[in-house]
Scaffold this motif. Structure first.
Motif, PDB file in Angstrom:
ATOM      1  N   SER A 287       1.098  -1.546   0.424  1.00  0.00           N
ATOM      2  CA  SER A 287      -0.242   0.028  -0.161  1.00  0.00           C
ATOM      3  C   SER A 287       1.138   1.297  -0.157  1.00  0.00           C
ATOM      4  O   SER A 287       1.987   1.444   0.224  1.00  0.00           O
ATOM      5  CB  SER A 287      -0.470   0.003   1.452  1.00  0.00           C
ATOM      6  N   THR A 314      -3.271  -0.513  -3.257  1.00  0.00           N
ATOM      7  CA  THR A 314      -4.110  -0.152  -1.793  1.00  0.00           C
ATOM      8  C   THR A 314      -3.304   1.078  -2.231  1.00  0.00           C
ATOM      9  O   THR A 314      -2.279   1.168  -2.496  1.00  0.00           O
ATOM     10  CB  THR A 314      -4.266  -1.442  -0.969  1.00  0.00           C
ATOM     11  N   ILE A 317      -4.542   1.472   4.006  1.00  0.00           N
ATOM     12  CA  ILE A 317      -4.395   0.518   4.613  1.00  0.00           C
ATOM     13  C   ILE A 317      -4.372   0.761   5.982  1.00  0.00           C
ATOM     14  O   ILE A 317      -3.660   1.249   6.416  1.00  0.00           O
ATOM     15  CB  ILE A 317      -4.036  -0.845   4.286  1.00  0.00           C
ATOM     16  N   THR A 343      -7.639  -0.618  -5.119  1.00  0.00           N
ATOM     17  CA  THR A 343      -8.193  -0.219  -3.465  1.00  0.00           C
ATOM     18  C   THR A 343      -7.725   1.357  -3.259  1.00  0.00           C
ATOM     19  O   THR A 343      -6.976   1.354  -3.330  1.00  0.00           O
ATOM     20  CB  THR A 343      -8.042  -1.282  -2.617  1.00  0.00           C
ATOM     21  N   ARG A 346      -8.253   0.901   2.691  1.00  0.00           N
ATOM     22  CA  ARG A 346      -9.068  -0.156   3.117  1.00  0.00           C
ATOM     23  C   ARG A 346      -9.027  -0.439   4.053  1.00  0.00           C
ATOM     24  O   ARG A 346      -7.795  -0.147   4.589  1.00  0.00           O
ATOM     25  CB  ARG A 346      -8.115  -1.558   2.251  1.00  0.00           C
ATOM     26  N   TYR A 348      -8.471  -3.862   7.354  1.00  0.00           N
ATOM     27  CA  TYR A 348      -8.119  -5.065   7.141  1.00  0.00           C
ATOM     28  C   TYR A 348      -7.987  -5.311   8.389  1.00  0.00           C
ATOM     29  O   TYR A 348      -7.279  -5.190   8.979  1.00  0.00           O
ATOM     30  CB  TYR A 348      -7.585  -5.634   6.085  1.00  0.00           C
ATOM     31  N   GLY A 384     -13.909   1.188  -1.867  1.00  0.00           N
ATOM     32  CA  GLY A 384     -13.126   1.010  -0.686  1.00  0.00           C
ATOM     33  C   GLY A 384     -13.757   0.145   0.146  1.00  0.00           C
ATOM     34  O   GLY A 384     -15.483  -0.160  -0.334  1.00  0.00           O
ATOM     35  N   PHE A 385     -12.857  -0.888   1.127  1.00  0.00           N
ATOM     36  CA  PHE A 385     -12.943  -2.013   1.435  1.00  0.00           C
ATOM     37  C   PHE A 385     -12.848  -1.945   2.904  1.00  0.00           C
ATOM     38  O   PHE A 385     -11.995  -1.993   3.471  1.00  0.00           O
ATOM     39  CB  PHE A 385     -12.887  -3.056   1.219  1.00  0.00           C
TER      40      PHE A 385
END
Length: 464
Positions: A287, A314, A317, A343, A346, A348, A384-385
């Motif tokens: 990221s 990413t 993150i 992404t 994120r 996680y 976005g996750f």
């Protein structure tokens, strides 16, 4: 050929910096430094028998030169000059009140013999080596309990020659965790500037348990498939400023950490007051800016702005998991430009590597007051996750003025997350409601949201 293509990318991105709308913000966010300040005493590495042929091992020369210069630490400090040449060496220690200066054509090369990288104890906030139980190889340039150390030059190069370490890692033939390229511990008043760092065996620059650190005007390069070659990892450190850097590596460009599970909780030293300004780079496995996953000592007061990430996995993150404990709070990220990123944002929450089986499975991290503002992006796969943890929802996540051109039919995925949004495209998940009633819920946005609410109220009154 590969290095040539990377250098072309660097030149193109420097052109981007000069034309970007925020490039006019030329003032330094770090305190003004004079890394070229003349120390009252100076020696050249050749005075201690070093040979810059890329073959002769110069570990003793570096160690002896620095041992000699240590006698001047109470007399204004000293400077070790490394002239043009290829200076092969194993690990060596720095001392306080020292400037390590590399000429523009100087290259410090890390030895490819693992015996030249001594094994030292694991960090107390990790409990073991990050990759394997037990100790870890010491970094190429190392120091602890130091004050007033400058590592700089006229864009000289420090090359870890890490490919042999990456092969040992992939073949699982290592006995200890791989070394960093530069690691400074329990130190204060650190400046690292005006250099290029290549091919680190593991994380590249690792200030741990440090205060008042400036990392400025540097380039960090490693192949995009090199394992875990993070660029800069502030770890349980405070008052860190990272500015005007280009990073292209095999993992996170910048990763902010503070210890691993029960060891990080027990050690209890957070990372805080970290500023990141004008960062450009890319990778395919990591990221742009990461927080965690080792964040058990806590991370807070992080301000990052003027960021450009391209051709990357990413952008931003936060990595954590049940059992980490700790917290991530008061994070402000703004003025972000993205291009061809899988992404954009994120969270996680299932990064489930643990040092051992003694961690507290009920130690849930607290993630709150995360602000992301003024983001644009082209060719973004997922906006976005955002995945929180059941029983420990991520709170007060605030997104404002975010415009992403997304290729996925499902741009947002959210679970166990609560927050606010305004002027976000594509439309975010329902968990991110409109402007909060209490403007203090969004970190560093009280004045902005107050003005926004006032504008909307006035607009409604005029329409009425």
């Amino acid at each position: 050929m590969r290095r040539y293509s990377i250098l072309v990318d660097v030149l193109l991105l420097l052109a981007f910096f000069s034309s970007a709308p925020w490039s006019a913000m030329a003032s330094s966010h770090c305190r003004q430094t004079n890394s070229g300040e003349i120390r009252p005493h100076s020696v050249t590495i050749t005075e201690f028998g070093a040979v810059g042929d890329g073959v002769t091992l110069n570990t003793k020369a570096f160690q002896n030169a620095i041992f000699y210069l240590n006698s001047f630490s109470d007399k204004g400090g000293a400077k070790l000059f490394v002239p043009a040449g290829r200076w092969l060496t194993g690990s060596f220690d720095l001392v306080s009140h020292l400037t390590l200066w590399l000429d523009k054509d100087a290259v410090i090369l890390g030895s490819t013999n693992s015996d030249d990288w001594p094994v030292v104890d694991s960090l107390p906030s990790y409990g073991q080596g990050r990759e394997l139980p037990g100790g870890r190889h010491r970094s190429l340039i190392y120091g602890q309990n130091l004050t007033d150390v400058v590592i700089t030059g006229d864009n000289g190069t420090i090359d870890g020659q890490g490919s042999i370490w990456w092969n040992w890692f992939r073949s699982k033939t290592l006995d200890y965790t791989r070394p960093h390229l530069v690691e400074l511990m329990n130190s204060t008043g650190i400046v690292i500037s005006n250099l290029t760092f290549l091919n680190s065996p593991f994380w590249t620059i690792h200030p741990v348990y440090c205060s008042h650190v400036i990392i400025q005007n540097i380039t960090i390069l490693a192949p995009l498939d090199s394992p875990n070659t993070d660029g800069i990892d502030p770890d349980s450190s405070d008052a860190v400023c990272i500015e005007n850097c280009y990073i292209s590596t095999g993992d996170d460009l910048i990763s902010i950490k503070s210890g691993w599970d029960e060891y990080g909780v027990s050690f209890g030293r957070p990372s805080r007051n970290i500023t990141i300004h004008k960062l450009t780079g890319h990778n395919i496995n990591g990221s742009g800016i990461a927080i965690g996953s080792e964040m058990s000592g806590g991370v807070s007061e992080v301000h990052a702005e003027n960021l450009y990430f391209f051709n990357s996995s990413t952008a931003i993150i936060i990595k954590t998991a049940s059992g980490r404990g700790g917290y991530v709070r008061n994070i402000y990220i703004s003025n972000v430009t993205l291009s061809n990123v899988e992404t954009a944002l994120r969270f996680y929450s299932n990064f489930s590597e643990h040092p051992d089986d003694y961690y507290d499975r009920k130690a849930l991290p607290v993630i709150e007051r995360i602000t992301v503002k003024d983001v644009t992006g082209d060719n973004i796969k997922v906006a976005g996750f955002l995945e929180g943890i059941e029983g420990a929802s991520f709170r007060n996540v605030c997104l404002l003025n975010v415009t992403l051109k997304v290729t996925s039919e499902s741009p947002w995925t959210c679970s166990y997350v609560q927050g606010y949004s305004d002027s976000v495209s594509p439309e975010p998940c329902k968990a991110l409601k409109k402007i909060p009633e209490d403007v203090s819920d969004c970190y560093s946005l009280s004045n902005y949201l107050w003005c926004l609410r006032t504008q909307k109220r006035n607009s409604w009154l005029h329409s009425w």
